[in-house]
Scaffold this motif. Sequence first.
Motif, PDB file in Angstrom:
ATOM      1  N   GLY A   1       0.811  -1.211   0.000  1.00 48.77           N
ATOM      2  CA  GLY A   1       0.000   0.000   0.000  1.00 48.77           C
ATOM      3  C   GLY A   1       0.844   1.260   0.000  1.00 48.77           C
ATOM      4  O   GLY A   1       0.547   2.231  -0.711  1.00 48.77           O
ATOM      5  N   VAL A   2       1.916   1.268   0.787  1.00 46.84           N
ATOM      6  CA  VAL A   2       2.792   2.441   0.823  1.00 46.84           C
ATOM      7  C   VAL A   2       3.514   2.607  -0.507  1.00 46.84           C
ATOM      8  O   VAL A   2       3.738   3.728  -0.975  1.00 46.84           O
ATOM      9  CB  VAL A   2       3.781   2.339   2.002  1.00 46.84           C
ATOM     10  N   ASN A   3       3.878   1.504  -1.143  1.00 46.78           N
ATOM     11  CA  ASN A   3       4.514   1.613  -2.459  1.00 46.78           C
ATOM     12  C   ASN A   3       3.592   2.291  -3.466  1.00 46.78           C
ATOM     13  O   ASN A   3       4.040   3.086  -4.302  1.00 46.78           O
ATOM     14  CB  ASN A   3       4.934   0.230  -2.965  1.00 46.78           C
ATOM     15  N   PHE A   4       2.295   2.006  -3.418  1.00 48.05           N
ATOM     16  CA  PHE A   4       1.350   2.707  -4.287  1.00 48.05           C
ATOM     17  C   PHE A   4       1.207   4.179  -3.867  1.00 48.05           C
ATOM     18  O   PHE A   4       1.006   5.058  -4.711  1.00 48.05           O
ATOM     19  CB  PHE A   4      -0.015   2.011  -4.267  1.00 48.05           C
ATOM     20  N   LEU A   5       1.328   4.438  -2.576  1.00 47.62           N
ATOM     21  CA  LEU A   5       1.216   5.807  -2.077  1.00 47.62           C
ATOM     22  C   LEU A   5       2.335   6.702  -2.614  1.00 47.62           C
ATOM     23  O   LEU A   5       2.141   7.916  -2.788  1.00 47.62           O
ATOM     24  CB  LEU A   5       1.238   5.789  -0.541  1.00 47.62           C
ATOM     25  N   ARG A   6       3.492   6.120  -2.891  1.00 43.28           N
ATOM     26  CA  ARG A   6       4.648   6.923  -3.330  1.00 43.28           C
ATOM     27  C   ARG A   6       4.339   7.759  -4.571  1.00 43.28           C
ATOM     28  O   ARG A   6       4.927   8.826  -4.775  1.00 43.28           O
ATOM     29  CB  ARG A   6       5.844   6.005  -3.609  1.00 43.28           C
TER      30      ARG A   6
END
Length: 479
Positions: free
Chosen positions: A219-224
């Motif tokens: 999820g954080v990777n998509f947030l980047r």
Amino acid sequence: MQNYQSIWTIVDEKSPAFFELSDRVWETPEINYEEFRSSREHRRLLEAEGFRIELNVAGIPTAVMGEAGEGGPVIAILGEYDALPGLSQEAGVAEKRPLVSGGHGHGCGHNLLGAGSMLAAAAVKDYLAANGLKGRVRYYGCPAEEGGSSKGFMVRAGVFDDVDIAISWHPAAFSGVNNPISLACSEMNFHFSGRASHAAATPHLGRSALDAVELMNVGVNFLREHMPTSARIHYAITDTGGSAPNVVQANATVRYLVRARTLPELLSLVARVKRVAEGAAWMTETSMRQEIISGDANLIGNEPLEKCMHAQLERLGPVVFDETDKATARTFQATFTPDDIASSYARFDLKPGKDEPLCDLIVPLYAGDGSMVGSTDVGSVSWVVPTVQMRGATYAIGTPGHSWQLVAQGKLPAAHKGMAHAAKIMAATAIELVCNPALIEAAKADHKDRLDGNPFVNPIPDEVMPPIRPEPDTPDAGQ
């Protein structure tokens, strides 16, 4: 005009004892909140110099403060002495050769930083006394800069409330006044708890905390893609829950370091990361607990102070390195990649020119666009006190930060020369401020304008305490 040669001479006369201090701290590298020997060495030299000593500053056993002088403005000079884990390295050797397998090492030059700052403070002390000047100089020995944010805890405790101006420096490849840009940051753990079960026989009964960690990371990777380009997010899985693949892991922890250009951006991004963690917990039917560990504010610049310090650099000129220093630096450059060297120049908006392994110039004021910056707890100080920093050339151009090469150069003559040079600049800047009250007032006015009514929000919540560790039983403890 002040007698700058006089203050520079005091620094030269005092330097040998402070070179020895730097080397002793290098030889006993200690990480966050474990800097008992390093702090003790700083205290001993402060006592020898006749400073008034305060220990256990802000309730931190490894923080120390020394003050000298009477009346007048209070000028703080900030020092550090913490090391980094896993960077043990033999001094002066241009090949990776750990002294202790897995041991610590001064991969950011904080052995030089603390000793150089105290050298500047000691020179200011003597100059004030010799010239009958009103003013107080304080050396703040600050532990745990490397992810420990001790200055943030010290700010919260109010130890800078009566300080007029704060001055600091950092070892670097080039000499110049910092472009006052850093990233605000917050470091936190996300603890996930689920339910263990047999991964083959009853997987349906398990609730995997490790699955939650992995889903959070996705999820954080998509947030980047959807955060400011200047922001950064890093992570490390610190607890996988175990090593047996046939067990559904009931507990797992991931540590995140979130960075942003400003405090408001940071607080917004941290909230978004937390929502991703909550979503991962919902998807896996686990529970999540967030634990903030530390945090730094972004740097607030100060034009009057930066121009004053840059003028001292131009007056003194660059560090004078000899051919032996340069030859040694070339042996280290042979261990770097071309990109290492190019990046070192680019950070200060410089183009590689003649083959100089060590800095032979003063970087122009405000050089560099701030695109290659990290975080520092000096940022938190700069929100409450007008603050100025410089970079001091102490190692070969291209040396990677937090590397064994930087550790190996920490006791070289070139490092000592760069440290003394930085001490002269900081000391001369402090004297200029003491003798020019209008400059202090201009700095305070600039500071007020930059804050523009925005109150300081410490990224370390009130309920978070520094991770104080007991002092180990060593032969010199308590001496």
